[in-house]
Design a protein around this motif. Structure first.
Motif, PDB file in Angstrom:
ATOM      1  N   PHE A 185     -62.743 -47.171  80.349  1.00 21.36           N
ATOM      2  CA  PHE A 185     -62.463 -45.618  79.910  1.00 21.36           C
ATOM      3  C   PHE A 185     -62.034 -44.930  81.265  1.00 21.36           C
ATOM      4  O   PHE A 185     -62.856 -44.730  82.343  1.00 21.36           O
ATOM      5  N   GLU A 186     -60.633 -44.682  81.516  1.00 21.90           N
ATOM      6  CA  GLU A 186     -60.037 -43.896  82.609  1.00 21.90           C
ATOM      7  C   GLU A 186     -60.042 -42.577  82.284  1.00 21.90           C
ATOM      8  O   GLU A 186     -59.619 -42.097  81.362  1.00 21.90           O
ATOM      9  N   VAL A 187     -61.021 -41.834  82.870  1.00 22.05           N
ATOM     10  CA  VAL A 187     -61.236 -40.335  82.825  1.00 22.05           C
ATOM     11  C   VAL A 187     -60.386 -39.251  83.714  1.00 22.05           C
ATOM     12  O   VAL A 187     -60.369 -39.496  84.891  1.00 22.05           O
ATOM     13  N   PHE A 188     -59.773 -38.301  82.999  1.00 21.58           N
ATOM     14  CA  PHE A 188     -58.915 -37.534  83.630  1.00 21.58           C
ATOM     15  C   PHE A 188     -59.497 -35.980  83.439  1.00 21.58           C
ATOM     16  O   PHE A 188     -59.823 -35.537  82.331  1.00 21.58           O
ATOM     17  N   ASP A 189     -59.502 -35.078  84.523  1.00 16.95           N
ATOM     18  CA  ASP A 189     -59.629 -33.751  84.222  1.00 16.95           C
ATOM     19  C   ASP A 189     -58.273 -33.195  84.115  1.00 16.95           C
ATOM     20  O   ASP A 189     -57.525 -33.182  85.226  1.00 16.95           O
ATOM     21  N   GLN A 190     -58.149 -32.252  83.214  1.00 14.16           N
ATOM     22  CA  GLN A 190     -56.916 -31.661  82.961  1.00 14.16           C
ATOM     23  C   GLN A 190     -56.842 -30.546  83.776  1.00 14.16           C
ATOM     24  O   GLN A 190     -57.603 -29.404  83.542  1.00 14.16           O
ATOM     25  N   ALA A 191     -55.735 -30.192  84.585  1.00 11.99           N
ATOM     26  CA  ALA A 191     -55.673 -28.912  85.195  1.00 11.99           C
ATOM     27  C   ALA A 191     -55.758 -27.607  84.360  1.00 11.99           C
ATOM     28  O   ALA A 191     -56.132 -26.579  84.873  1.00 11.99           O
ATOM     29  N   ALA A 192     -55.115 -27.637  83.242  1.00 11.94           N
ATOM     30  CA  ALA A 192     -55.100 -26.677  82.535  1.00 11.94           C
ATOM     31  C   ALA A 192     -56.442 -26.614  81.573  1.00 11.94           C
ATOM     32  O   ALA A 192     -56.441 -25.442  80.893  1.00 11.94           O
ATOM     33  N   GLY A 193     -57.315 -27.238  81.805  1.00 13.93           N
ATOM     34  CA  GLY A 193     -58.673 -27.074  81.158  1.00 13.93           C
ATOM     35  C   GLY A 193     -58.701 -28.475  79.964  1.00 13.93           C
ATOM     36  O   GLY A 193     -57.758 -28.757  79.517  1.00 13.93           O
ATOM     37  N   GLY A 194     -59.990 -28.704  79.945  1.00 15.40           N
ATOM     38  CA  GLY A 194     -59.977 -29.929  78.978  1.00 15.40           C
ATOM     39  C   GLY A 194     -60.282 -31.150  79.908  1.00 15.40           C
ATOM     40  O   GLY A 194     -60.120 -31.313  80.875  1.00 15.40           O
ATOM     41  N   TRP A 195     -60.319 -32.334  78.812  1.00 14.18           N
ATOM     42  CA  TRP A 195     -60.537 -33.705  79.473  1.00 14.18           C
ATOM     43  C   TRP A 195     -59.385 -34.705  78.708  1.00 14.18           C
ATOM     44  O   TRP A 195     -59.086 -34.315  77.608  1.00 14.18           O
ATOM     45  N   LYS A 196     -59.076 -35.808  79.199  1.00 14.65           N
ATOM     46  CA  LYS A 196     -58.377 -36.764  78.832  1.00 14.65           C
ATOM     47  C   LYS A 196     -59.082 -38.128  79.123  1.00 14.65           C
ATOM     48  O   LYS A 196     -59.423 -38.373  80.469  1.00 14.65           O
ATOM     49  N   ILE A 197     -59.229 -39.045  78.121  1.00 22.96           N
ATOM     50  CA  ILE A 197     -59.722 -40.333  78.297  1.00 22.96           C
ATOM     51  C   ILE A 197     -58.750 -41.506  77.832  1.00 22.96           C
ATOM     52  O   ILE A 197     -58.326 -41.185  76.625  1.00 22.96           O
TER      53      ILE A 197
END
Length: 77
Positions: A18-30
């Motif tokens: 699972f590659e986890v990203f912090d979205q700059a605009a708010g929220g998360w992406k996996i």
């Protein structure tokens, strides 16, 4: 709206990564990456909730556990 994101981690769950990203605009992406050689395509899960990472990780684990049975067996070998 910014499309920038910051990769914050890589987690293992069985044969999945699972590659986890912090979205700059708010929220998360996996991004769910299956084991190499698996016929299952990577999947992407996104939430726009700043505090939604724990829930998104639960969804990712549930998806990996209930995905294509033959691909899951192949990935576990």
């Amino acid at each position: 709206m910014s499309s920038r994101q910051l990769r914050v981690g890589l987690l293992s769950f069985g044969a999945w990564r699972f590659e986890v990203f912090d979205q700059a605009a708010g929220g998360w992406k996996i991004i769910l990456h299956p084991a190499p050689g698996s016929s299952v395509a990577p999947q992407t899960l996104i939430t726009d909730h700043a505090n939604g990472l724990a829930e998104l990780l639960q969804k990712a684990k549930a998806w990996a556990m209930t995905g294509n049975e033959s691909a899951r067996l192949k990935a576990s070998n």
